[in-house]
Design a protein around this motif. Structure first.
Motif, mmCIF file in Angstrom:
data_model
loop_
_atom_site.group_PDB
_atom_site.id
_atom_site.type_symbol
_atom_site.label_atom_id
_atom_site.label_comp_id
_atom_site.label_asym_id
_atom_site.label_seq_id
_atom_site.Cartn_x
_atom_site.Cartn_y
_atom_site.Cartn_z
ATOM 1 N N ASN A 151 0.826 -1.225 0.000
ATOM 2 C CA ASN A 151 0.000 0.000 0.000
ATOM 3 C C ASN A 151 0.850 1.260 0.000
ATOM 4 O O ASN A 151 0.515 2.257 -0.640
ATOM 5 C CB ASN A 151 -0.937 0.011 1.213
ATOM 6 N N VAL A 152 1.968 1.210 0.730
ATOM 7 C CA VAL A 152 2.870 2.371 0.743
ATOM 8 C C VAL A 152 3.545 2.493 -0.627
ATOM 9 O O VAL A 152 3.637 3.596 -1.195
ATOM 10 C CB VAL A 152 3.945 2.221 1.858
ATOM 11 N N LEU A 153 3.975 1.368 -1.155
ATOM 12 C CA LEU A 153 4.663 1.392 -2.457
ATOM 13 C C LEU A 153 3.741 1.929 -3.559
ATOM 14 O O LEU A 153 4.174 2.631 -4.458
ATOM 15 C CB LEU A 153 5.170 -0.013 -2.813
ATOM 16 N N GLU A 154 2.445 1.605 -3.437
ATOM 17 C CA GLU A 154 1.472 2.090 -4.431
ATOM 18 C C GLU A 154 1.395 3.611 -4.429
ATOM 19 O O GLU A 154 1.332 4.241 -5.482
ATOM 20 C CB GLU A 154 0.085 1.545 -4.064
ATOM 21 N N VAL A 155 1.375 4.201 -3.236
ATOM 22 C CA VAL A 155 1.304 5.671 -3.145
ATOM 23 C C VAL A 155 2.574 6.282 -3.734
ATOM 24 O O VAL A 155 2.519 7.265 -4.497
ATOM 25 C CB VAL A 155 1.129 6.128 -1.674
ATOM 26 N N ALA A 156 3.725 5.686 -3.416
ATOM 27 C CA ALA A 156 4.997 6.193 -3.956
ATOM 28 C C ALA A 156 4.968 6.110 -5.492
ATOM 29 O O ALA A 156 5.404 7.049 -6.181
ATOM 30 C CB ALA A 156 6.162 5.400 -3.377
ATOM 31 N N ALA A 157 4.414 4.993 -6.019
ATOM 32 C CA ALA A 157 4.351 4.821 -7.477
ATOM 33 C C ALA A 157 3.404 5.859 -8.089
ATOM 34 O O ALA A 157 3.677 6.407 -9.171
ATOM 35 C CB ALA A 157 3.883 3.405 -7.809
#
Ligand SMILES: C[S@@+](CC[C@H](N)C(=O)[O-])C[C@H]1O[C@@H](n2cnc3c(N)ncnc32)[C@H](O)[C@@H]1O
Length: 436
Positions: A309-315
């Motif tokens: 979920n964090v990686l998605e926001v960064a992406a």
């Protein structure tokens, strides 16, 4: 021009974050824009059912609101804070053993010395190195001269505890009375400059109010509260295993605010920041939360390699950056700030586990943000997700207030992430041990 009448929501939000009149004692000695209100801490002390045999921790304790409120409720507490100015404020606000007489003797001595200073044409000034740390026009020459007169006289006091109190009063007066600073929430410079404030009188009034607060608690039994200077991502050495019953805290939020700017003037005045190297060390000691405190050697992002979920926001931030063709040095770091931030919080929550008593209850006040190319970062939800991946139970996300985003006009949630630590399995996951 008549200013528009604020709507009910705005008024409610404002009130929720205010220091209530009855809470002024001790809390008001020195606060900053990042402080949360004592009544919020009290609400969670009540909800968690904490009593005098409990131990509260605030790992991002700022100016010590949690500690002071715990002390007022008779509950022992400890804080950790990385910024030396905020740490000093917390420590001083939590030392209640001084008598008003001892304090006022110090005040007389300081004022006598400051007034006796020979009047010359030359005003006292900061050095160019000190000045380079400040926002331009932070303070005009005459009020600064009076602040420096006081600082020099306070440094001569033989009693270090009274000295601390006098210094904290000076920090408050320098910002609130003598300076041209405004906070809203970014630090800026007021249009109308403060040229002629009576800094000595304001300082005398401030210390007298502090002495009066101390007078109210003389002879009373007091819970021990203390603040250590340290890093919330390295807690396990600071506290005994399974010693903490509750955490009530507000970490930084991931946005473009440089948290070190909030305390710059008073940090320079009191000698906590002497040069650019000190400032760099301070930034390096903080949780990464904005592009100005990202360093090439940073590795906290490795901690969220398995938090999609964090990686998605960064992406999403990266995608928006490409779509908008944003290429400045700061914009290139936006997605990295997000991964470093949540990685740092995960590191903190991992290191916290061994010092929590099974059943410990936790409250993290955090706000949603839209500072990075207007991509919504739901801080509370993501933090809950990260905590869950470390074995914490997510109890609830309580709405504290909403704020209007200056970028998008949207109402952003500021909420309290409530967690519980059941204990039992403090084994590390996802190869955490090998990271540090
Ligand atoms: C939102 S403020 C807390 C304000 C506090 N609740 C109060 O009422 O004053 C967050 C604080 O976390 C501190 N901080 C940032 N990174 C830290 C770290 N790694 N360890 C400890 N404190 C840190 C900042 O210096 C700042 O004072």
């Amino acid at each position: 021009m008549v200013s528009p009448v604020p709507d009910l929501q705005t008024l409610q939000n404002f009130y929720r974050n205010q220091l209530h009149e009855g809470d002024r004692a001790f809390h008001d000695w020195y606060r900053f824009i990042l402080s949360f209100p004592p009544h919020l801490v009290r609400a969670y002390i009540d909800q968690f059912g904490l009593t005098a045999d409990a131990m509260i921790l605030d790992p991002f304790c700022g100016t010590g609101t949690t500690l002071v409120e715990a002390k007022k409720c008779g509950i022992p507490a400890m804080g950790i804070e990385a910024n030396p100015m905020a740490h000093f404020a917390s420590q001083t606000k939590n030392y209640w053993q001084l008598t008003p007489e001892r304090v006022m003797a110090g005040v007389d001595r300081v004022l006598a010395q400051a007034i006796a200073e020979p009047v010359t044409q030359d005003l006292l000034r900061f050095t160019p190195e000190q000045e380079a740390l400040l926002l331009k026009n932070s303070i005009c020459d005459r009020p600064l001269h009076q602040c420096l007169l006081l600082a020099n006289a306070i440094a001569e006091l033989p009693d270090p505890l009274v000295q601390n109190l006098c210094k904290l009063a000076l920090a408050d007066v320098a910002v609130q009375t003598a300076s041209n600073l405004k906070f809203g929430p970014e630090v800026g410079i007021r249009r109308t400059k403060v040229e002629d404030a009576d800094v000595l009188a304001a300082w005398q009034l401030k210390v007298t109010e502090m002495a009066a607060d101390l007078g109210q608690v003389q002879g009373q039994a007091m819970a021990i509260t203390r603040c250590d200077r340290g890093d919330a991502r390295r807690l396990s050495l600071a506290c005994a295993p399974e010693s903490i019953d509750a955490v009530i805290t507000s970490p930084p939020y991931p946005n473009e605010k440089d948290y070190t700017r909030t305390t710059r003037l008073e940090s320079v005045l009191l000698g906590f920041l002497r040069n650019q190297q000190d400032l760099r060390h301070l930034k390096q000691s903080l949780l990464r939360s904005n592009t100005r405190n990202v360093f090439s050697a940073d590795q906290d992002d490795a901690w969220i390699a398995e938090n999609p979920n964090v990686l998605e926001v960064a992406a999403a931030i990266e995608e928006r950056k490409h779509a908008l063709q944003k290429t400045s040095g700061f914009e290139r770091l936006y997605s990295r700030v997000v991964t470093l931030y949540f990685g740092g919080m995960k590191r903190h929550l991992a290191d916290l586990r061994p010092i929590l008593r099974p059943g410990a209850q936790l409250a993290y006040v955090v706000g949603d943000q839209a500072s990075f190319l207007q991509v919504l970062v739901r801080t509370g939800e993501l933090l809950a997700d990260v905590a869950e991946s470390l074995g914490y139970e997510v109890v609830s996300l309580d709405l504290f207030r909403t704020r209007v985003s200056s970028k998008t006009g949207e109402h952003l949630r500021e909420e309290v992430v409530r967690l519980q630590w059941r204990g039992g399995h403090t084994h590390r996951q996802n190869g955490e041990e090998s990271l540090y």
